[in-house]
Scaffold this motif. Structure first.
Motif, PDB file in Angstrom:
ATOM      1  N   ASP A 210       0.873  -1.185   0.000  1.00 14.84           N
ATOM      2  CA  ASP A 210       0.000   0.000   0.000  1.00 14.84           C
ATOM      3  C   ASP A 210       0.909   1.233   0.000  1.00 14.84           C
ATOM      4  O   ASP A 210       2.050   1.154   0.466  1.00 14.84           O
ATOM      5  CB  ASP A 210      -0.855  -0.047   1.282  1.00 14.84           C
ATOM      6  CG  ASP A 210      -1.850   1.082   1.403  1.00 14.84           C
ATOM      7  OD1 ASP A 210      -2.133   1.746   0.399  1.00 14.84           O
ATOM      8  OD2 ASP A 210      -2.348   1.308   2.528  1.00 14.84           O
ATOM      9  N   GLY A 224      -5.833   7.484   3.034  1.00 10.17           N
ATOM     10  CA  GLY A 224      -6.378   6.126   3.137  1.00 10.17           C
ATOM     11  C   GLY A 224      -5.592   5.147   2.270  1.00 10.17           C
ATOM     12  O   GLY A 224      -5.667   3.937   2.486  1.00 10.17           O
ATOM     13  N   TYR A 268      -6.653  -8.186   8.723  1.00 15.36           N
ATOM     14  CA  TYR A 268      -5.703  -7.388   7.945  1.00 15.36           C
ATOM     15  C   TYR A 268      -4.613  -6.947   8.913  1.00 15.36           C
ATOM     16  O   TYR A 268      -4.879  -6.219   9.869  1.00 15.36           O
ATOM     17  CB  TYR A 268      -6.473  -6.223   7.354  1.00 15.36           C
ATOM     18  CG  TYR A 268      -5.730  -5.022   6.801  1.00 15.36           C
ATOM     19  CD1 TYR A 268      -4.370  -4.784   7.010  1.00 15.36           C
ATOM     20  CD2 TYR A 268      -6.409  -4.091   6.037  1.00 15.36           C
ATOM     21  CE1 TYR A 268      -3.742  -3.670   6.507  1.00 15.36           C
ATOM     22  CE2 TYR A 268      -5.784  -2.953   5.534  1.00 15.36           C
ATOM     23  CZ  TYR A 268      -4.457  -2.761   5.777  1.00 15.36           C
ATOM     24  OH  TYR A 268      -3.835  -1.645   5.277  1.00 15.36           O
ATOM     25  N   ARG A 290     -10.980  -5.901   8.279  1.00 16.99           N
ATOM     26  CA  ARG A 290     -11.650  -5.842   6.967  1.00 16.99           C
ATOM     27  C   ARG A 290     -10.599  -5.866   5.885  1.00 16.99           C
ATOM     28  O   ARG A 290      -9.404  -5.812   6.177  1.00 16.99           O
ATOM     29  CB  ARG A 290     -12.413  -4.518   6.902  1.00 16.99           C
ATOM     30  CG  ARG A 290     -11.410  -3.425   7.289  1.00 16.99           C
ATOM     31  CD  ARG A 290     -11.804  -2.050   7.139  1.00 16.99           C
ATOM     32  NE  ARG A 290     -10.772  -1.163   7.682  1.00 16.99           N
ATOM     33  CZ  ARG A 290      -9.709  -0.747   7.026  1.00 16.99           C
ATOM     34  NH1 ARG A 290      -9.517  -1.107   5.776  1.00 16.99           N
ATOM     35  NH2 ARG A 290      -8.805   0.026   7.593  1.00 16.99           N
ATOM     36  N   GLY A 292      -8.397  -4.133   2.933  1.00 19.78           N
ATOM     37  CA  GLY A 292      -7.855  -2.778   2.790  1.00 19.78           C
ATOM     38  C   GLY A 292      -8.378  -2.108   1.533  1.00 19.78           C
ATOM     39  O   GLY A 292      -8.804  -2.758   0.584  1.00 19.78           O
ATOM     40  N   ASP A 293      -8.312  -0.801   1.541  1.00 17.70           N
ATOM     41  CA  ASP A 293      -8.660  -0.004   0.368  1.00 17.70           C
ATOM     42  C   ASP A 293      -7.471   0.911   0.129  1.00 17.70           C
ATOM     43  O   ASP A 293      -7.232   1.795   0.955  1.00 17.70           O
ATOM     44  CB  ASP A 293      -9.932   0.791   0.676  1.00 17.70           C
ATOM     45  CG  ASP A 293     -10.453   1.561  -0.522  1.00 17.70           C
ATOM     46  OD1 ASP A 293      -9.698   1.732  -1.488  1.00 17.70           O
ATOM     47  OD2 ASP A 293     -11.612   1.990  -0.482  1.00 17.70           O
ATOM     48  N   PRO A 294      -6.621   0.681  -0.851  1.00 18.58           N
ATOM     49  CA  PRO A 294      -6.842   0.017  -2.127  1.00 18.58           C
ATOM     50  C   PRO A 294      -6.227  -1.387  -2.259  1.00 18.58           C
ATOM     51  O   PRO A 294      -6.011  -1.824  -3.398  1.00 18.58           O
ATOM     52  CB  PRO A 294      -6.151   0.953  -3.112  1.00 18.58           C
ATOM     53  CG  PRO A 294      -4.969   1.454  -2.352  1.00 18.58           C
ATOM     54  CD  PRO A 294      -5.386   1.498  -0.902  1.00 18.58           C
ATOM     55  N   GLU A 295      -5.986  -2.102  -1.162  1.00 19.26           N
ATOM     56  CA  GLU A 295      -5.396  -3.435  -1.317  1.00 19.26           C
ATOM     57  C   GLU A 295      -6.395  -4.432  -1.923  1.00 19.26           C
ATOM     58  O   GLU A 295      -6.030  -5.288  -2.735  1.00 19.26           O
ATOM     59  CB  GLU A 295      -4.894  -3.967   0.022  1.00 19.26           C
ATOM     60  CG  GLU A 295      -3.716  -3.190   0.602  1.00 19.26           C
ATOM     61  CD  GLU A 295      -4.145  -2.120   1.585  1.00 19.26           C
ATOM     62  OE1 GLU A 295      -5.218  -1.509   1.387  1.00 19.26           O
ATOM     63  OE2 GLU A 295      -3.411  -1.895   2.564  1.00 19.26           O
TER      64      GLU A 295
END
Ligand code: GLY
Length: 431
Positions: A210, A224, A268, A290, A292-295
């Motif tokens: 990330d 993020g 995570y 949860r 990840g974003d952007p994972e």
């Protein structure tokens, strides 16, 4: 089968897309989605977890998958389970591992899992005394949820004092700053590592890199996430064994046995890999409950196994019977954000600071069909035009047989997207 995905961002778009790939799924609903998600699945305007449970009952939803941390921390899993509805994600008690950085660090230390040296504070004066006295660089973290932006990395005592004041006194992250976790800054390689777990069996997924800083060369504020790629070049079989043996397995067994937490869903681990002699120690910087974003945007396209099968195994406590399969090809994600631009009353600094919304977006249709486009902050205006509604706007996910190839493709495709103030990091995947 009918699936409900909870979420509105790029990660949640990727989850909804993954469910549409399943031959077992007839319909995917997303609460409450965005303009891009609306092209993949049916968006439903449900805002509270009670409305979501009512909808799941009325529509006879077979499986609900929760993307973001907020509904999990609000107890969506407890609510759905109390009404006999199938749902994936940790319950409210387990969610403390993400919603309280301070409590999570204490639990990890008590379980003997590697964490950086840390202290927790609820009194700003004591926190200030501490950062002045310790003699090493620190990271100051807001205790509560802060959309991935709550960790302030400090280069000096002055930075650390400013971080304590802005989190605890100015409350830049609101009530999340009631307490702080101040930890020793470690140097090494960051890795986002993901597992599926049914509370007993823990199955490693894959890892992703990330990029949290807003600007190239890892400069600028924490965001993020500005981009990601997977597979991770450092993740060898031996490192997976180390992470599973020293962190993931003792954590899931430990929280169950010591704290009575049956942790089910996605785990995570935000890790810092630090070379110590011939060994690599995986220090836990943070736990998230949860994807990840952007994972998720680079991991889910690599998952060959049906996400419905994995989800059912988690819910039924039968994860030991599942061995997920992964596509070895690289995926790389570039996030386009609302960057600096001039407004009527001066300049917007751009994400993660103040940014303008309502800006028309063009060019997405020209992106190569081999790439995926996931939306984070978009909607259609009254005239039907696609416009920006957030700091992170959308991402382009490419694939390639090498990281370099995936990177070239993503860069050549994202250039086709146009909106005023668009910014993306060009150094994602440049190793
Ligand atoms: N990319 C970091 C996060 O999802 O928290």
């Amino acid at each position: 089968m009918k699936v409900l995905v909870v979420g509105t961002g790029g990660r949640d778009h990727a989850i909804a897309w993954k469910f549409t790939q399943s031959p077992r799924v007839k319909q995917v609903f997303v609460a409450h989605g965005n303009a891009g998600i609306g092209e993949t699945a049916a968006c439903v305007n449900l805002r509270t977890i009670e409305e979501m449970a009512d909808f799941a009952e009325k529509e006879r939803i077979d499986l609900t998958f929760v993307g973001p941390e907020k509904p999990l921390s609000a107890g969506i899993v407890d609510l759905f389970e109390s009404r006999g509805l199938s749902i994936i994600g940790p319950n409210r008690k387990a969610s403390r591992l993400e919603s309280s950085k301070c409590d999570a660090k204490v639990m990890l230390r008590e379980l003997g899992i590697p964490v950086p040296e840390f202290e927790n504070f609820s009194d700003p004066a004591r926190a200030l005394d501490y950062v002045r006295s310790i003699g090493h660089q620190v990271v100051v973290k807001a205790d509560g949820l802060a959309a991935g932006k709550g960790s302030l990395v400090c280069d000096s005592v002055k930075d650390a004092e400013d971080a304590v004041r802005s989190i605890m006194e100015e409350r830049i992250f609101g009530d999340a700053g009631e307490r702080v976790d101040i930890e020793k800054r470690l140097y090494g390689r960051e890795l986002s590592f993901f597992c599926f777990t049914d509370g007993y069996t823990v199955v490693p997924m894959v890892a992703a890199q990330d990029y949290k800083r807003a600007r190239e060369n890892d400069e600028g504020k924490n965001t993020g996430g500005m981009g990601s790629y997977s597979p991770h070049p450092w993740l060898t079989d031996s490192l997976i064994k180390t992470i599973m043996g020293r962190v993931a397995e003792p954590l899931i067994a430990g929280v169950r046995e010591k704290y009575g937490i049956l942790y089910k869903g996605i785990l995570y681990l935000g890790l810092m890999l630090v070379g110590e002699g011939d060994d690599i120690t995986p220090y836990v910087l943070e736990i998230n409950i949860r994807l990840g974003d952007p994972e998720a945007q680079v991991i889910l396209p690599r998952l060959r196994t049906d996400l419905v099968d994995v989800s059912e195994a988690i819910i039924q406590g039968k994860l030991a019977g599942i061995q997920p399969e992964w596509d070895p090809a690289y995926r790389l994600c570039l996030i386009a954000v609302s960057g600096p631009m001039k407004g009527k009353k001066g300049w917007y600094k751009g994400y993660p600071d103040r940014y303008k919304i309502g800006v028309p977006i063009e060019g997405i249709d020209a992106i190569d069909r081999d790439c995926l486009v996931f939306h984070s902050g978009t909607e259609r205006d009254a005239a039907g035009r696609l416009i920006t509604t957030g700091g992170r706007v959308l991402c382009v996910v490419s694939s390639g047989s090498s990281l370099g190839e995936a990177r070239e493709t993503a860069l050549s495709q994202i250039e086709k997207v146009r909106f005023e103030g668009i910014y993306y990091r060009k150094d994602i995947g440049l190793e």
